[in-house]
Write an enzyme that holds these catalytic residues in place. Structure first.
Site, mmCIF file in Angstrom:
data_model
loop_
_atom_site.group_PDB
_atom_site.id
_atom_site.type_symbol
_atom_site.label_atom_id
_atom_site.label_comp_id
_atom_site.label_asym_id
_atom_site.label_seq_id
_atom_site.Cartn_x
_atom_site.Cartn_y
_atom_site.Cartn_z
ATOM 1 N N LYS A 180 0.920 -1.470 0.104
ATOM 2 C CA LYS A 180 0.369 0.126 -0.163
ATOM 3 C C LYS A 180 1.049 1.497 0.139
ATOM 4 C CE LYS A 180 -1.834 2.655 2.757
ATOM 5 N NZ LYS A 180 -1.783 4.045 2.504
ATOM 6 N N GLU A 254 10.481 0.065 10.532
ATOM 7 C CA GLU A 254 11.708 1.282 10.402
ATOM 8 C C GLU A 254 10.697 2.626 10.326
ATOM 9 O OE1 GLU A 254 13.166 5.236 8.921
ATOM 10 O OE2 GLU A 254 12.824 3.967 7.076
ATOM 11 N N CYS A 289 13.561 10.890 7.765
ATOM 12 C CA CYS A 289 13.746 10.482 8.781
ATOM 13 C C CYS A 289 14.968 9.541 9.723
ATOM 14 C CB CYS A 289 12.961 8.885 9.081
ATOM 15 S SG CYS A 289 14.069 7.601 8.029
ATOM 16 N N GLU A 389 9.860 14.515 16.406
ATOM 17 C CA GLU A 389 10.276 14.214 15.262
ATOM 18 C C GLU A 389 9.119 15.094 14.503
ATOM 19 O OE1 GLU A 389 9.230 10.958 12.364
ATOM 20 O OE2 GLU A 389 11.398 10.795 11.722
HETATM 21 P P1 NAI Z 1 1.824 8.228 8.720
HETATM 22 O O1 NAI Z 1 2.971 6.612 9.790
HETATM 23 O O2 NAI Z 1 0.352 8.041 9.091
HETATM 24 O O3 NAI Z 1 1.649 7.384 7.703
HETATM 25 C C1 NAI Z 1 2.900 6.345 6.733
HETATM 26 C C2 NAI Z 1 1.894 5.436 5.572
HETATM 27 O O4 NAI Z 1 1.199 4.349 7.189
HETATM 28 C C3 NAI Z 1 0.390 5.581 4.877
HETATM 29 O O5 NAI Z 1 0.876 5.018 3.936
HETATM 30 C C4 NAI Z 1 -0.404 5.877 5.731
HETATM 31 O O6 NAI Z 1 -1.585 5.640 4.653
HETATM 32 C C5 NAI Z 1 -0.609 4.504 6.455
HETATM 33 N N1 NAI Z 1 -1.125 4.364 7.550
HETATM 34 C C6 NAI Z 1 -1.327 5.652 8.383
HETATM 35 N N2 NAI Z 1 -2.965 4.682 9.410
HETATM 36 C C7 NAI Z 1 -2.447 3.655 9.207
HETATM 37 C C8 NAI Z 1 -3.065 2.054 10.267
HETATM 38 N N3 NAI Z 1 -3.997 2.699 10.868
HETATM 39 N N4 NAI Z 1 -2.924 1.094 9.538
HETATM 40 C C9 NAI Z 1 -2.234 0.509 8.966
HETATM 41 N N5 NAI Z 1 -1.483 1.976 7.680
HETATM 42 C C10 NAI Z 1 -1.562 2.808 8.541
HETATM 43 O O7 NAI Z 1 2.250 9.209 8.874
HETATM 44 P P2 NAI Z 1 2.052 10.665 8.175
HETATM 45 O O8 NAI Z 1 0.767 10.926 9.410
HETATM 46 O O9 NAI Z 1 1.904 10.819 6.728
HETATM 47 O O10 NAI Z 1 3.356 11.871 8.797
HETATM 48 C C11 NAI Z 1 2.946 11.817 9.996
HETATM 49 C C12 NAI Z 1 4.644 12.242 10.427
HETATM 50 O O11 NAI Z 1 5.055 10.805 10.935
HETATM 51 C C13 NAI Z 1 5.287 13.221 10.127
HETATM 52 O O12 NAI Z 1 4.907 14.484 10.608
HETATM 53 C C14 NAI Z 1 6.715 12.973 10.358
HETATM 54 O O13 NAI Z 1 7.185 12.847 11.647
HETATM 55 C C15 NAI Z 1 5.859 10.880 10.530
HETATM 56 N N6 NAI Z 1 6.714 9.806 9.691
HETATM 57 C C16 NAI Z 1 7.624 9.254 9.418
HETATM 58 C C17 NAI Z 1 8.003 8.989 8.436
HETATM 59 C C18 NAI Z 1 9.792 7.936 8.539
HETATM 60 O O14 NAI Z 1 9.559 7.752 7.712
HETATM 61 N N7 NAI Z 1 10.174 8.445 9.487
HETATM 62 C C19 NAI Z 1 7.233 8.595 6.995
HETATM 63 C C20 NAI Z 1 6.458 9.293 7.116
HETATM 64 C C21 NAI Z 1 5.693 10.403 8.266
#
Ligand code: NAI
Ligand code: MG
Length: 496
Positions: A180, A254, A289, A389
């Site tokens: 996804k 990760e 990240c 973060e």
């Molecule tokens: P997120 O962690 O919500 O999104 C990442 C992925 O997880 C997306 O594909 C999303 O659709 C999916 N997802 C969200 N909720 C889910 C659930 N309940 N079950 C399964 N999949 C789910 O990150 P978001 O909201 O886009 O960003 C928020 C903050 O998270 C950012 O400001 C940043 O600090 C952090 N982040 C960190 C990342 C990293 O690589 N360390 C990458 C993206 C966000």
């Protein structure tokens, strides 16, 4: 001609299952938008339980054949995918640039990283071995077997790299996948499907676009998924780990980071160090990240570093991702922009001194974009802006004098993804690397990622390592098979 046309985008995308974009089942969709003009680029199916179920079934049906495919053939297909991405790179990089707002130079780099991943795991597919040894009267064989269907969820910041990080090792090891992409950055992954369809057997690689709470949650809960892999926020990582625990399937994660980057007083090229520290903060517009967002600067060089850092940040050219002279472009979405500006206010409120930047600036023709001038705070390590973060161009500078106290502070954070340090003293570099709690330590060059470097986090930054040979172990389980040359003489219940 519209930009979408010029870039060869389809008007609509749906779930990619069995090498075809399926007719949408539920009929719901969402918009993919140009991140700085707001222009609609395409509509994408908002998949849910039904589509995920069809995708998992397709992946399950493809698994026996894929598992039996010789590693040499899997390897050849990964090499073909690498070549296809390479030939399509200028277009794919432009798609990412407008979809997420990053400058073209970076999204091109992303795709080159992705290509190197496909090639690395093409090689690793053939050289991934189990082990064996003689045992009395026979032999032990420890084989590595794929799990089956892997459910993979990725974020929006570097979609090309994330897609490759997930697809390459999983299919190299003989698994089939349902992935996804993120709702903010699905286009280049969906375009990749057009190449996948030409190369891989149907059902090996399936993509279900949609939202986290819908498609994502359906995928993590599906009983047909035997292994989960996630990259994203630590908050969602916890939810995924919980779903894995519920069904007792392995989970690799990760997650976030708040990495220290340390400047020692013995550095000899201060301009180069400051430039590297700026790159560490602002690559990906700070939405990485790995970003080195806590800069520990020794007291003896503090003023000299700060002077260059502030001047450097103020010189940074802000503009559209496609403009050739842009250094910093816009954040992925208004939501992320507001979140980052919120942290600027938090920093000020908790008493950190904002030395420069931290303002939203308009860019003509890109009024929907969140362009934020690079912010430099003088901060303390326990402040929220130094602990959480932020995922934007925001740097916390922390002054240090006492080595042990600095090390303690560098490690005093819930994350442990990466760390950087600058010194000309080899012994100091080695000993400091030893004491830092981080999955990667970069000495004298931040983001020094070469194919094969284990990439993973300590503490709340994750579980498992990607990007390296070891990753194949994460996508396989060991099976012990023992062979005896003959059945033992009766000893359990011998006839008298
Ligand atoms: P997120 O962690 O919500 O999104 C990442 C992925 O997880 C997306 O594909 C999303 O659709 C999916 N997802 C969200 N909720 C889910 C659930 N309940 N079950 C399964 N999949 C789910 O990150 P978001 O909201 O886009 O960003 C928020 C903050 O998270 C950012 O400001 C940043 O600090 C952090 N982040 C960190 C990342 C990293 O690589 N360390 C990458 C993206 C966000
Ligand atoms: Mg979220």
């Amino acid at each position: 001609m519209s930009l979408s046309h010029e870039l060869g985008l389809s008007e609509t995308y749906s779930a990619f299952i069995n090498n075809e974009f399926q007719p949408t089942i539920t009929g719901q969709s969402f918009e993919a938008r140009h991140s700085s003009t707001g222009e609609q680029l395409a509509r994408i199916a908002r998949c849910g339980k039904v589509e995920v179920d069809v995708a998992v079934q397709a992946a399950a049906s493809a698994f026996p054949g894929w598992r039996a495919t010789p590693p040499e053939e899997r390897s050849a297909m990964l090499l073909k995918l690498a070549a296809a991405v390479e030939a399509d790179l200028p277009r794919l990089a432009r798609i990412d640039s407008i979809d997420i707002g990053r400058r073209l130079f970076e999204t091109e780099l992303d795709h080159r990283f992705a290509i190197s991943q496909y090639r690395y795991f093409a090689a690793a597919a053939i050289t991934h071995e189990g082990f064996g040894r003689p045992i009395p009267g026979g032999y032990l064989v420890a084989k590595r077997e794929p799990y089956g269907v892997c459910g993979q969820i990725i974020p929006w910041n570097v979609p090309a790299i994330m897609t490759a990080f997930k697809i390459a090792p999983a299919v190299a090891a003989g698994n089939t996948i349902v992935l996804k992409p993120d709702e903010n950055a699905s286009l280049s992954t969906l375009e990749l499907c057009k190449h996948v369809a030409e190369i891989f057997p149907p059902g090996v690689i399936n993509i279900v676009p949609g939202f986290g709470e819908e498609a994502g949650a359906a995928l993590t809960a599906h009983p047909g998924v035997s292994k989960l892999a996630f990259t994203g926020s630590s908050e969602v990582g916890r939810i995924i780990a919980g779903a894995g625990a519920e069904r007792l399937v392995p989970v690799s994660l990760e997650l976030g980071g708040k990495s220290p980057n340390i400047i020692f007083p013995d550095i000899d090229d201060i301009d180069a160090v400051v430039d590297n520290a700026m790159f560490a903060t602002m690559y990906c517009n700070g939405q990485s990240c790995l970003a080195g967002t806590r800069l520990f600067v020794h007291d003896a060089v503090y003023d000299a570093v700060m002077e260059r850092l502030v001047a450097g940040m103020e010189r940074v050219k802000i503009g559209s991702g496609l403009a050739p002279d842009t250094v910093l472009s816009n954040l992925v979405s208004a939501e992320q922009g507001k979140r980052v500006l919120g942290y600027i206010d938090i920093g000020k409120a908790e008493g950190a001194r904002l030395v420069t930047g931290g303002r939203r600036v308009p860019v003509e023709g890109h009024e929907a974009g969140y362009f934020i001038t690079p912010a430099v705070f003088e901060a303390h390590n326990r402040m929220r802006i130094a602990q959480e973060e932020i995922f934007g161009p925001v740097l916390s500078v922390i002054r240090w004098k006492d080595y042990d106290q600095m090390i303690e502070e560098a490690n005093d954070v819930r994350y442990g993804l990466a760390a950087g340090l600058y010194t000309t003293n080899l012994r100091n570099a080695w000993e400091t690397a030893d004491r830092l709690q981080a999955g990667s330590v970069w000495i004298n060059q931040y983001f020094n990622l070469a194919s094969g470097s284990p990439f993973g986090g300590f503490k709340e930054s994750g579980i498992g390592s990607e990007y390296c040979h070891e990753t194949l172990n994460m996508y396989t389980h060991l099976k012990a098979v023992t062979i005896q040359t003959q059945v033992a003489q009766p000893w359990f219940a011998p006839r008298s």
